[in-house]
Design a protein around this motif. Structure first.
Motif, mmCIF file in Angstrom:
data_model
loop_
_atom_site.group_PDB
_atom_site.id
_atom_site.type_symbol
_atom_site.label_atom_id
_atom_site.label_comp_id
_atom_site.label_asym_id
_atom_site.label_seq_id
_atom_site.Cartn_x
_atom_site.Cartn_y
_atom_site.Cartn_z
ATOM 1 N N ARG A 72 0.768 -1.132 -0.071
ATOM 2 C CA ARG A 72 -0.251 -0.024 -0.062
ATOM 3 C C ARG A 72 0.994 1.214 0.083
ATOM 4 O O ARG A 72 1.815 1.567 0.716
ATOM 5 C CB ARG A 72 -1.092 -0.094 1.281
ATOM 6 C CG ARG A 72 -1.733 1.240 1.468
ATOM 7 C CD ARG A 72 -2.589 0.998 2.534
ATOM 8 N NE ARG A 72 -3.500 0.019 2.574
ATOM 9 C CZ ARG A 72 -4.200 -0.579 3.531
ATOM 10 N NH1 ARG A 72 -3.612 -0.193 4.834
ATOM 11 N NH2 ARG A 72 -4.730 -1.761 3.495
ATOM 12 N N PHE A 73 0.598 2.164 -0.845
ATOM 13 C CA PHE A 73 1.078 3.294 -0.922
ATOM 14 C C PHE A 73 0.717 4.425 -0.120
ATOM 15 O O PHE A 73 -0.928 4.714 -0.565
ATOM 16 C CB PHE A 73 1.489 4.066 -2.382
ATOM 17 C CG PHE A 73 1.793 5.265 -2.395
ATOM 18 C CD1 PHE A 73 3.228 5.722 -2.098
ATOM 19 C CD2 PHE A 73 1.123 6.410 -2.483
ATOM 20 C CE1 PHE A 73 3.732 6.852 -2.171
ATOM 21 C CE2 PHE A 73 1.517 7.685 -2.783
ATOM 22 C CZ PHE A 73 2.756 8.017 -2.598
ATOM 23 N N LEU A 74 1.103 5.313 0.632
ATOM 24 C CA LEU A 74 0.442 6.382 1.300
ATOM 25 C C LEU A 74 1.241 7.690 1.062
ATOM 26 O O LEU A 74 2.277 7.817 1.274
ATOM 27 C CB LEU A 74 0.552 6.119 2.880
ATOM 28 C CG LEU A 74 0.244 4.818 3.336
ATOM 29 C CD1 LEU A 74 0.819 4.718 4.966
ATOM 30 C CD2 LEU A 74 -0.991 4.187 3.156
ATOM 31 N N GLY A 75 0.308 8.754 0.560
ATOM 32 C CA GLY A 75 1.160 9.790 0.241
ATOM 33 C C GLY A 75 0.122 11.213 -0.229
ATOM 34 O O GLY A 75 -1.059 10.866 0.010
ATOM 35 N N CYS A 76 0.442 12.132 -0.783
ATOM 36 C CA CYS A 76 -0.378 13.242 -1.264
ATOM 37 C C CYS A 76 0.139 13.403 -2.748
ATOM 38 O O CYS A 76 1.252 13.426 -2.963
ATOM 39 C CB CYS A 76 -0.367 14.491 -0.555
ATOM 40 S SG CYS A 76 -1.298 15.856 -1.084
ATOM 41 N N VAL A 77 -0.626 13.523 -3.695
ATOM 42 C CA VAL A 77 -0.257 14.134 -4.862
ATOM 43 C C VAL A 77 -1.204 15.402 -5.475
ATOM 44 O O VAL A 77 -2.301 15.701 -4.943
ATOM 45 C CB VAL A 77 -0.604 12.930 -6.106
ATOM 46 C CG1 VAL A 77 -1.900 12.337 -6.468
ATOM 47 C CG2 VAL A 77 0.398 13.213 -7.198
ATOM 48 N N GLY A 78 -0.772 16.123 -6.376
ATOM 49 C CA GLY A 78 -1.533 17.122 -6.950
ATOM 50 C C GLY A 78 -3.064 17.028 -7.327
ATOM 51 O O GLY A 78 -3.271 15.658 -8.018
ATOM 52 N N ASP A 79 -3.836 17.680 -7.261
ATOM 53 C CA ASP A 79 -5.168 17.732 -7.648
ATOM 54 C C ASP A 79 -5.096 18.259 -9.237
ATOM 55 O O ASP A 79 -5.758 19.160 -9.435
ATOM 56 C CB ASP A 79 -6.277 18.455 -6.640
ATOM 57 C CG ASP A 79 -7.502 18.131 -7.126
ATOM 58 O OD1 ASP A 79 -8.128 17.256 -7.816
ATOM 59 O OD2 ASP A 79 -8.384 19.020 -6.890
ATOM 60 N N ALA A 116 -4.090 17.609 -3.265
ATOM 61 C CA ALA A 116 -4.008 19.024 -2.871
ATOM 62 C C ALA A 116 -2.932 19.482 -3.805
ATOM 63 O O ALA A 116 -1.817 18.952 -4.118
ATOM 64 C CB ALA A 116 -3.695 19.163 -1.686
ATOM 65 N N GLY A 117 -2.920 20.858 -4.095
ATOM 66 C CA GLY A 117 -2.033 21.763 -4.558
ATOM 67 C C GLY A 117 -1.560 20.980 -6.113
ATOM 68 O O GLY A 117 -2.459 20.594 -6.757
ATOM 69 N N ARG A 118 -0.310 20.787 -6.419
ATOM 70 C CA ARG A 118 0.050 20.608 -7.830
ATOM 71 C C ARG A 118 1.106 19.319 -7.732
ATOM 72 O O ARG A 118 1.981 19.389 -6.484
ATOM 73 C CB ARG A 118 0.899 21.795 -8.393
ATOM 74 C CG ARG A 118 1.941 22.276 -7.687
ATOM 75 C CD ARG A 118 2.691 23.337 -8.658
ATOM 76 N NE ARG A 118 3.899 23.941 -7.896
ATOM 77 C CZ ARG A 118 4.864 23.274 -7.772
ATOM 78 N NH1 ARG A 118 5.347 22.006 -8.433
ATOM 79 N NH2 ARG A 118 6.145 23.762 -7.025
ATOM 80 N N THR A 119 1.177 18.566 -8.563
ATOM 81 C CA THR A 119 1.972 17.283 -8.590
ATOM 82 C C THR A 119 3.595 17.752 -8.762
ATOM 83 O O THR A 119 3.841 18.653 -9.567
ATOM 84 C CB THR A 119 1.583 16.554 -9.751
ATOM 85 O OG1 THR A 119 0.156 15.931 -9.612
ATOM 86 C CG2 THR A 119 2.431 15.262 -9.679
ATOM 87 N N GLY A 120 4.389 17.226 -7.937
ATOM 88 C CA GLY A 120 5.737 17.692 -8.013
ATOM 89 C C GLY A 120 6.356 16.777 -9.284
ATOM 90 O O GLY A 120 5.815 16.022 -10.047
ATOM 91 N N SER A 121 7.651 17.253 -9.540
ATOM 92 C CA SER A 121 8.422 16.773 -10.411
ATOM 93 C C SER A 121 9.776 16.768 -10.078
ATOM 94 O O SER A 121 10.294 17.800 -9.213
ATOM 95 C CB SER A 121 8.491 17.753 -11.814
ATOM 96 O OG SER A 121 6.778 17.734 -12.331
ATOM 97 N N ILE A 122 10.490 15.899 -10.648
ATOM 98 C CA ILE A 122 12.082 15.972 -10.378
ATOM 99 C C ILE A 122 12.941 15.754 -11.728
ATOM 100 O O ILE A 122 12.341 14.791 -12.572
ATOM 101 C CB ILE A 122 12.630 14.800 -9.427
ATOM 102 C CG1 ILE A 122 11.877 14.827 -8.183
ATOM 103 C CG2 ILE A 122 13.901 14.608 -9.361
ATOM 104 C CD1 ILE A 122 12.042 13.765 -7.369
ATOM 105 N N VAL A 123 13.900 16.646 -12.363
ATOM 106 C CA VAL A 123 14.421 16.555 -13.376
ATOM 107 C C VAL A 123 15.660 15.829 -12.969
ATOM 108 O O VAL A 123 16.396 16.083 -12.069
ATOM 109 C CB VAL A 123 14.757 17.771 -13.726
ATOM 110 C CG1 VAL A 123 16.071 17.637 -15.013
ATOM 111 C CG2 VAL A 123 13.688 18.777 -14.368
#
Length: 292
Positions: free
Chosen positions: A52-59, A82-89
């Motif tokens: 199971r994954f637990l977390g928060c991702v952008g709406d 909530a908010g915006r989804t994160g990104s990693i370059v």
């Protein structure tokens, strides 16, 4: 069931063909992949054990896609939006080494973990990235404490020397000592930075985590398992034909290790399974087993 708490983000993986040329173009190949250390562990563990994954991702549409992709691996995804989804370059040089430019976005916004998300978990794994930022840091610590109080086991991943330095070496060691995880994963540089293992012997801070098994990875060199009550031992890494991208290898190792360890508790066999899982991602872009 294995629970993994932390980041679910989009990785923009850049395979650079040569040295970066400042102020002009550098030839490269660019791939978009689901990323986030916790999400990677969950995806790699799926199929090996219930996870199971637990977390928060952008709406946002990016978040919709990432949740669907992770669930497609068979992961039970519990995510607030909530908010915006994160990104990693992620810049990958010809040796496969990574330089990462993270913008974690919504991943830091997890403010509480409902009881229902922890129901049925026998183990909770948390990458140290989750301690860096609020409110997710407080939520992660609270979830680890609750799982421990309920009789479950826990593990941490040291994540990166950059993150540890920014968070504070002493602060992380004090937190790890207080949480007393069953397992702590680190690579050679992280373990040395924390004073847990270096130069073939336990480091000066090892006694602070006396009840924790410290697993120190070292690329193609043997992994060292330093468990309470037994002499440290090394587990050789089988040769790998091609290494093009190290992204996600540590997460894959943790996934394979945890799934095997939860099955029978054999640390040596767990390390071997971690190596086998990590080997599958080294020739593909980002934390994936897909062909480039």
């Amino acid at each position: 069931m294995l629970g993994v708490l932390g980041d679910l983000v989009e990785d923009v993986v850049v395979w650079v063909d040569g040295p970066l040329r400042h102020g002009t173009d550098t030839s490269a190949r660019v791939f978009r992949r689901r990323g986030g250390s916790a999400a990677n562990v969950a995806a790699f563990a799926a199929g090996r054990c219930p996870v199971r994954f637990l977390g928060c991702v952008g709406d946002d549409p990016a978040g919709d896609g990432l949740v669907a992709e992770l669930a497609g691996h068979g992961v039970d995804v519990r995510a607030t939006r909530a908010g915006r989804t994160g990104s990693i370059v992620v810049l990958i040089d010809r040796s496969g080494e990574r330089t990462m430019l993270p913008d974690r976005g919504a991943a830091t916004l997890l403010d509480t973990v409902p009881d229902a998300w922890l129901d049925g978990l026998t183990h909770l794994h948390v990458p140290a990235y989750s301690f860096d930022g609020e409110p997710v840091g407080t939520a992660a610590v609270d979830a680890l404490r609750r799982v421990s109080r309920a009789g479950g086991t826990t593990s941490l991943d040291a994540s990166s020397t950059g993150m540890l330095a920014a968070f504070g070496r002493e602060r992380f060691l004090a937190l790890a000592a207080e949480l007393a995880p069953t397992l702590l994963f680190a690579n050679r540089e992280e373990s040395a930075f924390l004073g847990l293992w270096a130069d073939g012997r336990p480091g000066p801070e090892r006694a602070r985590l006396a009840g924790t098994t410290v697993v120190t990875k070292s690329g193609a060199e043997p992994t060292v398992v330093d468990a309470p009550g037994v002499a440290p031992f090394a587990v050789a890494v089988p040769p790998v034909r091609e290494v093009r991208d190290l992204t996600g290898a540590g997460d894959a190792f943790a996934a394979g290790f945890l799934a095997a360890h939860l099955a029978d508790g054999d640390l040596r066999a767990a390390a071997a399974q971690g190596h086998a899982c990590a080997a599958k991602v080294l020739a593909s872009p980002g934390a994936s087993c897909a062909e480039a």
